[in-house]
Design an enzyme around this catalytic site. Structure first.
Site, PDB file in Angstrom:
ATOM      1  N   ASP A 238      40.377  38.906  32.316  1.00  0.00           N
ATOM      2  CA  ASP A 238      41.822  39.071  32.186  1.00  0.00           C
ATOM      3  C   ASP A 238      42.220  40.525  32.462  1.00  0.00           C
ATOM      4  O   ASP A 238      41.714  41.450  31.810  1.00  0.00           O
ATOM      5  CB  ASP A 238      42.247  38.665  30.766  1.00  0.00           C
ATOM      6  N   ASP A 239      43.114  40.705  33.414  1.00  0.00           N
ATOM      7  CA  ASP A 239      43.670  42.043  33.731  1.00  0.00           C
ATOM      8  C   ASP A 239      42.628  43.026  34.252  1.00  0.00           C
ATOM      9  O   ASP A 239      42.855  44.245  34.198  1.00  0.00           O
ATOM     10  CB  ASP A 239      44.354  42.671  32.499  1.00  0.00           C
TER      11      ASP A 239
ATOM     12  N   CYS B 166      49.401  36.660  34.695  1.00  0.00           N
ATOM     13  CA  CYS B 166      48.385  35.751  34.186  1.00  0.00           C
ATOM     14  C   CYS B 166      48.556  34.258  34.501  1.00  0.00           C
ATOM     15  O   CYS B 166      47.808  33.687  35.290  1.00  0.00           O
ATOM     16  CB  CYS B 166      48.329  35.960  32.678  1.00  0.00           C
TER      17      CYS B 166
ATOM     18  N   HIS C  52      46.169  30.154  28.555  1.00  0.00           N
ATOM     19  CA  HIS C  52      47.500  30.649  28.944  1.00  0.00           C
ATOM     20  C   HIS C  52      48.250  29.696  29.887  1.00  0.00           C
ATOM     21  O   HIS C  52      49.053  30.123  30.700  1.00  0.00           O
ATOM     22  CB  HIS C  52      47.398  32.049  29.582  1.00  0.00           C
TER      23      HIS C  52
ATOM     24  N   ASP D  11      42.409  37.714  36.928  1.00  0.00           N
ATOM     25  CA  ASP D  11      43.664  36.976  37.139  1.00  0.00           C
ATOM     26  C   ASP D  11      44.811  37.803  37.696  1.00  0.00           C
ATOM     27  O   ASP D  11      45.794  37.257  38.187  1.00  0.00           O
ATOM     28  CB  ASP D  11      44.102  36.283  35.845  1.00  0.00           C
ATOM     29  N   ASN D  12      44.704  39.121  37.571  1.00  0.00           N
ATOM     30  CA  ASN D  12      45.741  39.995  38.143  1.00  0.00           C
ATOM     31  C   ASN D  12      45.230  41.427  38.081  1.00  0.00           C
ATOM     32  O   ASN D  12      44.174  41.712  37.509  1.00  0.00           O
ATOM     33  CB  ASN D  12      47.085  39.860  37.402  1.00  0.00           C
TER      34      ASN D  12
HETATM   35 CA   LIG Z   1      46.216  38.706  32.979  1.00  0.00          CA
END
Ligand SMILES: [Ca+2]
Length: 488
Positions: free
Chosen positions: A43-44, A84, A160, A299-300
């Site tokens: 994540d991130d 996300c 999410h 995811d990003n």
């Molecule tokens: Ca994210």
């Protein structure tokens, strides 16, 4: 065809997968109709957050670097969105966010119907579609395809795509899910029904890794292939890490010019790297490396200012490379050539077709799948045609990095164009081969190209039936409206 001619042929099509140690093996993908699939989904984590890419030596990711060396890196790999939920929906379905309707982050529990209609205020030049609050159950996910094919299906970590029943991972095809319905806390007690507390103070990244190892062993003991979606909450805010790692990075000298780098962020990355090392070791210990397809991505883009995405422009939420370009690594011993790099642009939407291809599973019928299988690239056997890729964010969002207006993006070969909706923001055109940092907007030099790309975007919007921002007849003046919640 001689091997030398083979690579020459690849080069002629411009998307070369360089593989210095490649040699044909008896272990080809065809020999394994149902490989295990491990999708490590961070994540991130930004493109420049991993050691082999970071332009400094502060972060330490020896295991991720080793994964790159033992498999194939896609240097032009993207998330399907700059935040996300849209990317996660795309990853699970093979479909663009504009098709699933999940185009913005999901924030609210206990919503049983996705909203229709638009939000507006006099400060918004465009009315924007209301945000989805879960991914519709009609969407067909990777585990919903693989489970009937005999796979054990495991989701561990961040979901999410809906926080309340019935939109949790176990209702979207996963036989086992842990932590998918919970908001995160990085330390035990987690206060989460699907992940019982075990040892006070235990770090979540370590715990999820431990659970993943047990599940992999369980499937092997039972003689079943498995699909493991290990979706770490790290390195998303709040930045919380193991104290021993924080102490280590606080004591580590920072390179000149990089004094702003965050030791807690570095510590979180180190725990993710530990997880990668543990999972790969487990695969090797179980003797399944030659029958296990491993994917590593995020995811990003990196969340500023915790992350520094240099040399990429901006970060999470933005349409620039810092928001959407991601680490993408693939490993399968004997099938994917070790130490190889591929320049073909890929995206989250390509995972489902690729996984189905390797698993010998049919794509769902009657569903528009946007991604393509990249198995031939991974096996270094055949090139696939170049294609245009698109991103679409029909919302306003703002934070301390600025105000982001609705946009659409096309990447076509070396070119990338960002089309903003607001009338005071002209389209931006970049040549990514020469200008990775997107500092030289050359839209004014190529008006025909801009027009062509605007038409392609328009055609794509019609093709996927995207919900468009609509002109706001009550638009007054000034600043865009806000959706000021920093989740995603
Ligand atoms: Ca994210």
């Amino acid at each position: 065809m001689k091997r030398r001619d083979f690579f020459k042929c690849l080069g002629a099509f411009g998307a070369v997968c360089l593989s210095p140690e490649f040699s044909l093996s008896e272990n080809s993908a065809e020999n394994f109709s149902k490989p295990n699939i491990v999708l490590m989904h961070i994540d991130d984590l930004g493109w420049a957050d991993v050691g082999y890419k970071a332009p400094h030596n502060y972060y330490e990711t020896p295991n991720i670097d080793a994964l790159k060396q033992s498999g194939m890196e896609f240097n032009n790999g993207y998330a399907a969105a700059a935040l996300c939920s849209p990317t996660r929906a795309a990853l699970m379905t093979g479909r663009y966010p504009a098709r699933t309707g999940v185009t913005n982050f999901i924030s609210r529990p206990n919503v049983t119907e996705n909203p229709e209609g638009y939000i507006s205020s006099p400060s918004m030049e465009y009315k924007t579609p209301k945000r989805y609050q879960f991914m519709e159950l009609e969407e067909i996910t990777i585990p919903e395809i693989l489970a009937p094919a005999g796979y054990d299906t495991y989701h561990l970590g961040k979901w999410h795509l809906g926080t309340s029943d019935p939109y949790t991972p176990d209702k979207q095809g996963f036989e086992v899910q842990m932590m998918g319905e919970c908001h995160r806390d990085y330390f035990d007690p987690y206060d989460c029904d699907s992940l019982p507390d075990r040892k006070e103070g235990e770090y979540l990244t370590d715990r999820l890794t431990d659970e993943a190892e047990n599940l992999m062993r369980s499937s092997i003991d039972n003689g079943k292939p498995f699909f493991l979606h290990l979706a770490h909450h790290a390195v998303h805010t709040p930045i919380r890490a193991r104290q021993d790692y924080i102490d280590y990075f606080k004591a580590k000298p920072k390179p000149s010019g990089w004094e702003h780098l965050d030791p807690v962020h570095a510590a979180m990355i180190k725990s993710v790297d530990d997880s990668v090392g543990d999972i790969i070791s487990k695969i090797d210990d179980l003797g399944i490396a030659d029958n296990t397809f491993v994917i590593f991505t995020s995811d990003n883009g990196g969340h500023q200012p915790v992350a520094d995405n240099t040399p990429l422009r901006e970060g999470k939420r933005w349409p620039y490379e810092g928001g959407i370009r991601e680490p993408w690594l693939f490993r399968w011993d004997g099938v994917i050539p070790a130490g190889s790099v591929c320049e073909y642009p890929i995206c989250s939407i390509d995972v489902l077709p690729t996984v189905c291809d390797f698993a010998g599973a049919n794509l769902p019928s009657g569903v528009d799948i946007d991604g393509v299988s990249i198995t031939s690239l991974l096996k270094n056997q055949q090139q696939i045609p170049e294609r245009d890729m698109f991103w679409y964010f029909p919302h306003y969002i703002s934070d301390y990095t600025g105000e982001i207006a609705p946009f659409a993006v096309i990447r076509s070969g070396k070119w990338k164009m960002i089309r903003w909706y607001d009338s005071d923001k002209p389209s931006e055109l970049y040549n990514l081969e020469e200008d990775l940092s997107e500092t030289n907007d050359c839209a004014s030099l190529y008006p025909d190209k801009v027009l062509d790309f605007e038409l392609r975007i328009e055609n794509w919007i019609m093709e996927v039936d995207a919900k468009r921002p609509l002109k706001n007849e009550n638009y007054d003046d000034g600043r865009p409206g806000k959706e000021n919640v920093f989740i995603g």
